[in-house]
Design a protein around this motif. Structure first.
Motif, PDB file in Angstrom:
ATOM      1  N   ASN A  66      -3.945  10.838   8.938  1.00 34.58           N
ATOM      2  CA  ASN A  66      -3.072  11.885   9.571  1.00 34.58           C
ATOM      3  C   ASN A  66      -3.203  13.198   8.708  1.00 34.58           C
ATOM      4  O   ASN A  66      -3.024  13.008   7.212  1.00 34.58           O
ATOM      5  CB  ASN A  66      -1.583  11.484   9.485  1.00 34.58           C
ATOM      6  N   CYS A 104      -4.653   7.201   3.714  1.00 38.68           N
ATOM      7  CA  CYS A 104      -4.068   7.280   4.883  1.00 38.68           C
ATOM      8  C   CYS A 104      -5.044   6.602   5.724  1.00 38.68           C
ATOM      9  O   CYS A 104      -6.012   7.601   6.158  1.00 38.68           O
ATOM     10  CB  CYS A 104      -3.870   8.590   5.066  1.00 38.68           C
ATOM     11  N   SER A 157       7.041   2.153  13.283  1.00 37.29           N
ATOM     12  CA  SER A 157       7.876   3.369  13.588  1.00 37.29           C
ATOM     13  C   SER A 157       7.025   4.252  14.242  1.00 37.29           C
ATOM     14  O   SER A 157       7.594   4.997  15.165  1.00 37.29           O
ATOM     15  CB  SER A 157       8.031   3.737  11.952  1.00 37.29           C
ATOM     16  N   ILE A 183       0.526   3.283   8.770  1.00 35.31           N
ATOM     17  CA  ILE A 183       1.549   3.011   9.633  1.00 35.31           C
ATOM     18  C   ILE A 183       1.014   3.441  11.051  1.00 35.31           C
ATOM     19  O   ILE A 183       1.614   3.108  12.058  1.00 35.31           O
ATOM     20  CB  ILE A 183       2.747   4.488   9.230  1.00 35.31           C
ATOM     21  N   HIS A 184      -0.208   4.283  11.139  1.00 37.97           N
ATOM     22  CA  HIS A 184      -0.710   4.547  12.394  1.00 37.97           C
ATOM     23  C   HIS A 184      -1.718   3.591  12.975  1.00 37.97           C
ATOM     24  O   HIS A 184      -2.287   3.523  14.147  1.00 37.97           O
ATOM     25  CB  HIS A 184      -1.502   5.981  12.277  1.00 37.97           C
ATOM     26  N   ASP A 221      -1.413   3.441   3.291  1.00 32.47           N
ATOM     27  CA  ASP A 221      -0.573   3.750   4.419  1.00 32.47           C
ATOM     28  C   ASP A 221      -1.364   3.462   5.778  1.00 32.47           C
ATOM     29  O   ASP A 221      -1.957   4.133   6.002  1.00 32.47           O
ATOM     30  CB  ASP A 221      -0.050   5.286   4.194  1.00 32.47           C
ATOM     31  N   TYR A 239      -0.998  13.848   5.369  1.00 26.79           N
ATOM     32  CA  TYR A 239       0.352  14.015   5.730  1.00 26.79           C
ATOM     33  C   TYR A 239       1.218  14.863   4.490  1.00 26.79           C
ATOM     34  O   TYR A 239       1.017  13.933   3.320  1.00 26.79           O
ATOM     35  CB  TYR A 239       0.752  12.459   5.838  1.00 26.79           C
TER      36      TYR A 239
HETATM   37  C1  PLP Z   1       0.806   8.757   7.379  1.00 24.79           C
HETATM   38  C2  PLP Z   1       2.393   8.647   7.476  1.00 24.79           C
HETATM   39  N1  PLP Z   1       2.931   8.088   6.575  1.00 24.79           N
HETATM   40  C3  PLP Z   1       4.253   7.860   6.634  1.00 24.79           C
HETATM   41  C4  PLP Z   1       5.184   8.492   7.549  1.00 24.79           C
HETATM   42  C5  PLP Z   1       6.508   8.172   7.729  1.00 24.79           C
HETATM   43  O1  PLP Z   1       6.706   6.824   7.550  1.00 24.79           O
HETATM   44  P1  PLP Z   1       8.363   6.541   7.204  1.00 24.79           P
HETATM   45  O2  PLP Z   1       9.296   7.082   8.049  1.00 24.79           O
HETATM   46  O3  PLP Z   1       8.206   4.915   7.465  1.00 24.79           O
HETATM   47  O4  PLP Z   1       8.451   6.706   5.614  1.00 24.79           O
HETATM   48  C6  PLP Z   1       4.448   9.139   8.444  1.00 24.79           C
HETATM   49  C7  PLP Z   1       5.348   9.610   9.517  1.00 24.79           C
HETATM   50  O5  PLP Z   1       4.695  10.493  10.442  1.00 24.79           O
HETATM   51  C8  PLP Z   1       3.040   9.294   8.659  1.00 24.79           C
HETATM   52  O6  PLP Z   1       2.254   9.854   9.429  1.00 24.79           O
END
Ligand code: PLP
Length: 404
Positions: free
Chosen positions: A175, A171, A235, A205-206, A203, A122
């Motif tokens: 990503n 990650c 998110s 988030i996914h 991280d 990312y």
């Molecule tokens: C791996 C990863 N981390 C963080 C984010 C961004 O998250 P945030 O908007 O909560 O900072 C994304 C957004 O696509 C992402 O893919």
């Protein structure tokens, strides 16, 4: 309701999507099909939309009380990921994942310390880390897109022998490759990190977006992961990036540091963000299941389209996320310039530029994701089958203009 009618990816027309004003739909001119930044072409999950409408109706737009987010994630984690003891008391509500990562870096490391990332990764990891005066060290994934534990171990040893401290920024899921790390991979990482006395920031988030065939493993559920902080958010899973909120969860050896993140962070999340994310985790699972079925179908469709239209492109179908990492190196399109805008999402070059200019399809250029990204493009397939088919057909026609 039929399966097709329930698929959130088939519910908005291109005309409706073009009325959106978010990044994905406003960065490029309207003849481009935007398959780049990680936003989905879906309406809101109905419970989320209802909660937001209700809040608007009564003017409930004050400061975030922050209550309920950690409990909602814990409930989701327990039923979905078998994580029954998420430490709700050791969490902080954040405005977003990236701000949280930076704040935790500030309390876990000193300026000049290193952050090890597993590239390609990312792109904003590079810019946020360097703006926080920490140094990126790349430990590339294997050619199959898996974590290379030896390479991470060597990177840690290199940093430590130079007298600096480091953390590993993982990650999970990954990503841009869509790799979902296995329990055994994460356990190996946790052992290496523990032996070296290094903290892992995961991280996640996914995490809600793992596709059929793979299983998401929260890092804090693996052995030896006590010195870690995980970050998650609704998110990505429910397309709520514009409604700012996220959460950090500390492992038992990291609780003091997470607590020491300055109190100002508590004022940064949006009230509507915390509310909508909490509702998503609590009541949005049926919608998420419909979404994942749609993404799974799109993953299959994308494979067929690549085979039919882009014979020089190869890929490893992602196990999670809605991002496809397409290897275009055999197309032989070089990057025109090295203009120092590395890791800037709108820096479109190499094959992404060809598809931008000749197919009018906006993708992310692979080089912004770090080592191993050159010659690749990242394609966001969280869209309708019609848009995906049109985009790949146009990309095929553009690729066919090259003399092989
Ligand atoms: C791996 C990863 N981390 C963080 C984010 C961004 O998250 P945030 O908007 O909560 O900072 C994304 C957004 O696509 C992402 O893919």
């Amino acid at each position: 309701m039929s399966k097709a009618r329930r698929n959130p990816l088939e519910q908005l027309s291109l005309e409706q999507l073009r009325r959106r004003t978010s990044q994905k739909w406003s960065a490029h001119s309207s003849d481009l099909l935007p398959l780049w930044v990680a936003e989905m072409d879906v309406p809101l999950a109905p419970p989320v939309a209802d909660a937001l409408r209700n809040a608007i109706d009564i003017g409930d737009t004050g400061y975030a009380a922050r209550r309920g987010y950690a409990e909602a994630v814990a409930c989701f984690a327990s039923t979905r990921w078998n994580w029954s003891d998420l430490p709700v008391a050791d969490t902080r509500v954040l405005p977003d994942v990236m701000t949280g990562i930076v704040e935790v870096l500030r309390v876990s490391t000193e300026p000049g310390d290193a952050v090890i990332v597993t590239t390609p990764v990312y792109a904003p990891f590079f810019s946020y880390v360097s703006h926080a005066d920490r140094i990126i060290v790349e430990a590339p994934l294997t050619s199959a897109g898996r974590l290379d534990i030896d390479s991470i171990g060597e990177a840690i040893a290199r940093v430590q022998s130079s007298g600096r401290r480091c953390v590993v920024l993982l990650c999970n899921p990954h990503n841009p490759t869509g790799t979902v790390h296995t329990r055994s991979e994460l356990e190996s990482l946790a052992r290496v990190a523990r032996d070296a006395g290094v903290r892992v920031l995961s991280d996640e988030i996914h995490g809600p977006l793992v596709l059929p065939g793979a299983t998401f493993i929260p890092y804090l559920t693996v052995d030896n992961s006590e010195n870690a902080i995980a970050f998650t958010s609704a998110s990505k899973g429910w397309n709520l990036a514009g409604l700012k909120a996220a959460i950090a969860i500390a492992g038992s050896d990291a609780t003091e540091d997470l607590r020491s993140v300055p109190a100002e962070i508590d004022y940064a999340p949006s009230h509507l963000g915390v509310m909508s994310h909490s509702v998503a985790f609590e009541q949005g699972t049926a919608w998420l299941d419909d979404l994942l079925a749609g993404l799974d179908a799109n993953r299959t469709l994308l494979g067929d389209l690549i085979r039919d239209h882009l014979p020089h492109v190869s890929w490893i179908p992602p196990e999670g996320t809605y991002l496809a990492w397409l290897d275009c190196r055999r197309m032989g399109v070089e990057r025109a310039t090295d203009n120092g805008t590395f890791a800037v999402a709108t820096d479109i070059d190499g094959p992404a530029k060809l598809f931008h200019d000749r197919a009018r399809v906006a993708l992310n250029s692979g080089h912004i994701f770090g080592l191993g990204g050159e010659g690749f493009v990242r394609l966001n397939f969280a869209t309708s089958r019609t848009v995906l088919t049109t985009a790949l057909t146009r990309m095929g026609a553009a690729a066919a203009t090259l003399a092989y």
